[in-house]
Scaffold this motif. Structure first.
Motif, PDB file in Angstrom:
ATOM      1  N   PRO A 280      32.203  47.747  43.697  1.00 12.68           N
ATOM      2  CA  PRO A 280      33.161  46.715  43.267  1.00 12.68           C
ATOM      3  C   PRO A 280      32.675  45.879  42.082  1.00 12.68           C
ATOM      4  O   PRO A 280      33.475  45.494  41.224  1.00 12.68           O
ATOM      5  CB  PRO A 280      33.330  45.852  44.521  1.00 12.68           C
ATOM      6  CG  PRO A 280      33.047  46.779  45.652  1.00 12.68           C
ATOM      7  CD  PRO A 280      31.971  47.692  45.157  1.00 12.68           C
ATOM      8  N   LEU A 281      31.356  45.597  42.025  1.00 12.09           N
ATOM      9  CA  LEU A 281      30.843  44.786  40.924  1.00 12.09           C
ATOM     10  C   LEU A 281      31.034  45.487  39.581  1.00 12.09           C
ATOM     11  O   LEU A 281      31.256  44.833  38.555  1.00 12.09           O
ATOM     12  CB  LEU A 281      29.362  44.461  41.137  1.00 12.09           C
ATOM     13  CG  LEU A 281      28.738  43.493  40.126  1.00 12.09           C
ATOM     14  CD1 LEU A 281      29.438  42.140  40.157  1.00 12.09           C
ATOM     15  CD2 LEU A 281      27.243  43.319  40.390  1.00 12.09           C
ATOM     16  N   GLN A 282      30.980  46.816  39.586  1.00 12.93           N
ATOM     17  CA  GLN A 282      31.224  47.561  38.353  1.00 12.93           C
ATOM     18  C   GLN A 282      32.675  47.406  37.909  1.00 12.93           C
ATOM     19  O   GLN A 282      32.954  47.295  36.710  1.00 12.93           O
ATOM     20  CB  GLN A 282      30.888  49.043  38.556  1.00 12.93           C
ATOM     21  CG  GLN A 282      29.401  49.317  38.745  1.00 12.93           C
ATOM     22  CD  GLN A 282      29.130  50.780  39.032  1.00 12.93           C
ATOM     23  OE1 GLN A 282      29.928  51.452  39.696  1.00 12.93           O
ATOM     24  NE2 GLN A 282      28.007  51.277  38.548  1.00 12.93           N
ATOM     25  N   ARG A 283      33.591  47.376  38.856  1.00 13.70           N
ATOM     26  CA  ARG A 283      34.996  47.141  38.527  1.00 13.70           C
ATOM     27  C   ARG A 283      35.177  45.737  37.950  1.00 13.70           C
ATOM     28  O   ARG A 283      35.914  45.545  36.985  1.00 13.70           O
ATOM     29  CB  ARG A 283      35.877  47.292  39.777  1.00 13.70           C
ATOM     30  CG  ARG A 283      35.910  48.698  40.330  1.00 13.70           C
ATOM     31  CD  ARG A 283      36.831  48.769  41.535  1.00 13.70           C
ATOM     32  NE  ARG A 283      36.759  50.082  42.174  1.00 13.70           N
ATOM     33  CZ  ARG A 283      37.409  50.414  43.274  1.00 13.70           C
ATOM     34  NH1 ARG A 283      38.180  49.519  43.860  1.00 13.70           N
ATOM     35  NH2 ARG A 283      37.292  51.610  43.792  1.00 13.70           N
TER      36      ARG A 283
ATOM     37  N   VAL B 213      33.873  38.406  43.575  1.00 20.42           N
ATOM     38  CA  VAL B 213      33.455  37.344  42.657  1.00 20.42           C
ATOM     39  C   VAL B 213      32.206  36.629  43.178  1.00 20.42           C
ATOM     40  O   VAL B 213      31.407  36.106  42.390  1.00 20.42           O
ATOM     41  CB  VAL B 213      34.605  36.342  42.403  1.00 20.42           C
ATOM     42  CG1 VAL B 213      34.842  35.444  43.612  1.00 20.42           C
ATOM     43  CG2 VAL B 213      34.339  35.517  41.160  1.00 20.42           C
ATOM     44  N   GLY B 214      32.011  36.611  44.498  1.00 24.32           N
ATOM     45  CA  GLY B 214      30.798  36.010  45.052  1.00 24.32           C
ATOM     46  C   GLY B 214      29.556  36.734  44.587  1.00 24.32           C
ATOM     47  O   GLY B 214      28.568  36.118  44.161  1.00 24.32           O
ATOM     48  N   GLU B 215      29.589  38.061  44.652  1.00 17.68           N
ATOM     49  CA  GLU B 215      28.452  38.853  44.175  1.00 17.68           C
ATOM     50  C   GLU B 215      28.265  38.676  42.675  1.00 17.68           C
ATOM     51  O   GLU B 215      27.143  38.604  42.174  1.00 17.68           O
ATOM     52  CB  GLU B 215      28.662  40.333  44.510  1.00 17.68           C
ATOM     53  CG  GLU B 215      27.479  41.207  44.143  1.00 17.68           C
ATOM     54  CD  GLU B 215      27.701  42.680  44.434  1.00 17.68           C
ATOM     55  OE1 GLU B 215      26.766  43.474  44.186  1.00 17.68           O
ATOM     56  OE2 GLU B 215      28.803  43.045  44.888  1.00 17.68           O
ATOM     57  N   ALA B 216      29.384  38.589  41.947  1.00 17.70           N
ATOM     58  CA  ALA B 216      29.312  38.390  40.495  1.00 17.70           C
ATOM     59  C   ALA B 216      28.621  37.066  40.163  1.00 17.70           C
ATOM     60  O   ALA B 216      27.809  36.993  39.236  1.00 17.70           O
ATOM     61  CB  ALA B 216      30.705  38.431  39.889  1.00 17.70           C
ATOM     62  N   CYS B 217      28.932  36.025  40.922  1.00 22.07           N
ATOM     63  CA  CYS B 217      28.283  34.729  40.703  1.00 22.07           C
ATOM     64  C   CYS B 217      26.795  34.795  41.028  1.00 22.07           C
ATOM     65  O   CYS B 217      25.963  34.237  40.307  1.00 22.07           O
ATOM     66  CB  CYS B 217      28.955  33.649  41.551  1.00 22.07           C
ATOM     67  SG  CYS B 217      30.595  33.167  40.976  1.00 22.07           S
TER      68      CYS B 217
ATOM     69  N   GLU C  35      45.548  45.178  44.675  1.00 26.64           N
ATOM     70  CA  GLU C  35      44.362  46.025  44.542  1.00 26.64           C
ATOM     71  C   GLU C  35      43.244  45.323  43.774  1.00 26.64           C
ATOM     72  O   GLU C  35      42.068  45.484  44.092  1.00 26.64           O
ATOM     73  CB  GLU C  35      44.731  47.324  43.813  1.00 26.64           C
ATOM     74  CG  GLU C  35      43.569  48.303  43.691  1.00 26.64           C
ATOM     75  CD  GLU C  35      43.984  49.642  43.102  1.00 26.64           C
ATOM     76  OE1 GLU C  35      43.088  50.459  42.829  1.00 26.64           O
ATOM     77  OE2 GLU C  35      45.200  49.867  42.930  1.00 26.64           O
ATOM     78  N   LEU C  36      43.613  44.509  42.781  1.00 30.59           N
ATOM     79  CA  LEU C  36      42.599  43.928  41.898  1.00 30.59           C
ATOM     80  C   LEU C  36      42.164  42.518  42.281  1.00 30.59           C
ATOM     81  O   LEU C  36      41.090  42.080  41.862  1.00 30.59           O
ATOM     82  CB  LEU C  36      43.103  43.922  40.447  1.00 30.59           C
ATOM     83  CG  LEU C  36      43.327  45.304  39.823  1.00 30.59           C
ATOM     84  CD1 LEU C  36      43.762  45.165  38.376  1.00 30.59           C
ATOM     85  CD2 LEU C  36      42.071  46.161  39.916  1.00 30.59           C
ATOM     86  N   LEU C  37      42.965  41.802  43.071  1.00 26.85           N
ATOM     87  CA  LEU C  37      42.570  40.444  43.430  1.00 26.85           C
ATOM     88  C   LEU C  37      41.221  40.405  44.166  1.00 26.85           C
ATOM     89  O   LEU C  37      40.400  39.527  43.878  1.00 26.85           O
ATOM     90  CB  LEU C  37      43.653  39.767  44.281  1.00 26.85           C
ATOM     91  CG  LEU C  37      43.500  38.242  44.400  1.00 26.85           C
ATOM     92  CD1 LEU C  37      43.678  37.554  43.048  1.00 26.85           C
ATOM     93  CD2 LEU C  37      44.487  37.670  45.405  1.00 26.85           C
ATOM     94  N   PRO C  38      40.937  41.337  45.085  1.00 29.85           N
ATOM     95  CA  PRO C  38      39.619  41.314  45.725  1.00 29.85           C
ATOM     96  C   PRO C  38      38.465  41.602  44.758  1.00 29.85           C
ATOM     97  O   PRO C  38      37.311  41.370  45.099  1.00 29.85           O
ATOM     98  CB  PRO C  38      39.719  42.434  46.788  1.00 29.85           C
ATOM     99  CG  PRO C  38      41.175  42.608  47.019  1.00 29.85           C
ATOM    100  CD  PRO C  38      41.824  42.361  45.699  1.00 29.85           C
ATOM    101  N   VAL C  39      38.795  42.102  43.568  1.00 34.74           N
ATOM    102  CA  VAL C  39      37.758  42.385  42.565  1.00 34.74           C
ATOM    103  C   VAL C  39      37.480  41.146  41.720  1.00 34.74           C
ATOM    104  O   VAL C  39      36.328  40.771  41.498  1.00 34.74           O
ATOM    105  CB  VAL C  39      38.168  43.565  41.662  1.00 34.74           C
ATOM    106  CG1 VAL C  39      37.099  43.827  40.598  1.00 34.74           C
ATOM    107  CG2 VAL C  39      38.409  44.817  42.490  1.00 34.74           C
TER     108      VAL C  39
END
Length: 516
Positions: A52-55, A90-94, A80-84
């Motif tokens: 998911p982080l790659q997306r 977004v938690g992992e992205a942060c 489909e994209l809101l969880p991304v």
């Protein structure tokens, strides 16, 4: 020169003939087909990523390259994209923002700019700003202090996260968090600079501030600014909407139910306060009496009157007369709530014993596991449905897929703040609100609950599908704006005759222009 401008300008100033117009029509059709093909190809590419982080990174890169296409893609594929782009990815992205950082996408204000905040704001290229979302990064989702690794407006006052302080890729100030006078002076400067640069009516949305600052900032600036705390008020509004909707499935009114919370921070106390307000409004019973149907458990156990002296100010209204209870399971068995709400930020705390106890005295127990991200959810959808023998009405903060139990498919709702804050903010903007009032939050909740259809109820859902989020947001904006006008807090006069249509007309639409 982009394609649109090449087609628009053409190479001749003569009046087009019928043949020319036919050719232009073909160009418009081809352009529309081109962008549909581009969108389809991008979705195909995104689905190839297994992580998911790659997306997320691919989508952020698209936003930089072609913002209009980014929003078109997001709107057309929102479920489909809101969880991304939102929870849980977004938690992992942060958490990993320093490692994946390529270019800034928001505005950073640090302690180093103290005394120059107005100058920093004036360097931002856009002049007409109506809504600002700001954070200091101290309480991101259920992940804690992530420093300046979040967007869009970040006030960097340092971090107490040792892992980040020792991370060579961390992009923020490598110092302990500012507190006390140093912190409050910077926030005061920011709030004053926002007003000076963007005017009196700019909405400031506080996001992910820690408890000790969140309540103080909201209380202080609600008297002088248009402010809204998403964690306290947005979460409360979306949860109240789910509870109002759930009454269609369990019967009765809010006043007929008893509520038990695990978690007594911003989210828990904010939800509890709004439930009590709505209950008081419906029953005409004083709010102090309504609070007695709402019980909160924090890390030290049930909040009771014997603990009052040691409680933080925002917890004191929920300290009722009762003997102390340490464990959640004991509180469930003794209080016998009809509604169990988790906002603790601690995963797997709604155990099988807890869910089975709720089911033992409720035909349809309402169980809301609200903590984000998914790893912090108090229980999963599968656990809730399995342990309750398929009887639970369940919703969560992070998304869960459908669950099969004894031949029946259960689809759980997501109590996602994204239902509320876009429409709420839009309602304030289109009415020219000069202050935020709690009745506006109640109006937003009622508007969201009204969007749940019988078809949704038949599936066990207490929230409408995200596919309709723009329609939902327009209705929320209209209800909020109507309440602003009703309270005499609107500055955009006269009131539009059709607020839903007006809200829709004010929404951003990432359409590609057709040149004829």
């Amino acid at each position: 020169m982009d394609e649109n401008r090449r087609v628009c300008r053409g190479g001749s100033s003569r009046i087009p003939t019928g043949e020319d117009r036919a050719t232009e029509d073909q160009i418009v059709i081809r352009r529309g087909a081109f962008h549909r093909c581009k969108e389809k190809k991008l979705m195909h590419t995104l689905r190839q990523y297994q992580v998911p982080l790659q997306r997320y990174m691919a989508l952020m890169d698209l936003q930089e390259r072609n913002e209009r296409l980014f929003y078109k893609l997001l709107i057309d594929n929102v479920e489909e994209l809101l969880p991304v782009v939102y929870t849980p990815t977004v938690g992992e992205a942060c958490q990993k923002y320093g490692s994946i950082f390529s270019r800034p996408q928001g505005l950073y204000i640090s302690l180093k700019e103290k005394g120059k905040v107005l100058e920093v704001l004036r360097n931002w290229p856009e002049r007409k700003i109506q809504v600002i979302v700001v954070t200091d990064g101290e309480r991101i989702l259920g992940l804690g202090d992530l420093g300046c690794q979040c967007l869009p407006v970040t006030i960097d006052v340092g971090t107490n996260n040792k892992k980040l302080l020792n991370d060579e890729f961390y992009i923020g100030l490598k110092r302990r968090r500012a507190a006390g006078q140093e912190y409050s002076e910077l926030l005061e400067e920011f709030m004053s600079a926002v007003k000076q640069n963007y005017g009196e009516k700019v909405l400031i949305q506080f996001e992910d501030f820690a408890n000790h600052n969140a309540f103080v900032l909201l209380e202080k600036y609600s008297k002088s600014h248009i402010v809204f705390n998403d964690d306290i008020q947005g979460t409360a509004s979306v949860v109240l909407a789910g509870l109002v909707a759930s009454l269609k499935l369990v019967g009765g009114t809010l006043g007929d139910h008893k509520f038990l919370f695990l978690g007594a921070g911003e989210a828990g106390t904010g939800i509890a306060k709004l439930i009590a307000l709505e209950m008081s409004k419906q029953t005409k019973i004083p709010i102090e009496e309504c609070r007695k149907k709402i019980w909160l458990v924090d890390s030290k156990g049930l909040i009771v009157s014997s603990r009052r002296e040691s409680l933080q100010q925002f917890k004191k209204p929920w300290a009722h007369e009762h003997e102390p209870i340490k464990e959640l399971i004991d509180a469930v068995k003794i209080i016998k709530p009809t509604v169990l709400i988790g906002s603790s930020g601690v995963g797997q705390t709604f155990t099988q014993e807890v869910v089975e106890a709720m089911t033992s005295f409720n035909e349809k127990p309402i169980i809301l596991a609200l903590s984000n991200p998914t790893s912090q959810s108090e229980c999963t959808a599968e656990q809730a449905y399995t342990w309750s023998k398929g009887r639970a009405i369940f919703a969560s903060g992070s998304p869960f897929g459908p669950v099969e139990y004894k031949g029946k498919t259960h689809i759980s709702g997501q109590a996602n703040n994204a239902y509320i804050f876009p429409g709420f903010g839009l309602g304030l903007v289109i009415s020219g609100a000069i202050r935020v009032h709690e009745d506006m939050l109640l109006a937003a909740s009622e508007a969201l609950a009204s969007q749940v259809t019988q078809e949704n109820y038949d599936k066990g859902l207490i929230y409408p599908p995200f596919t309709n989020i723009r329609k939902i947001s327009a209705h929320i904006a209209a209800k909020v704006a109507a309440k602003v006008y009703e309270l005499g807090l609107a500055s955009h006069l006269p009131r539009p005759s059709n607020l839903v249509e007006f809200a829709e007309s004010c929404m951003y639409s990432p359409r590609y222009r057709s040149y004829r």
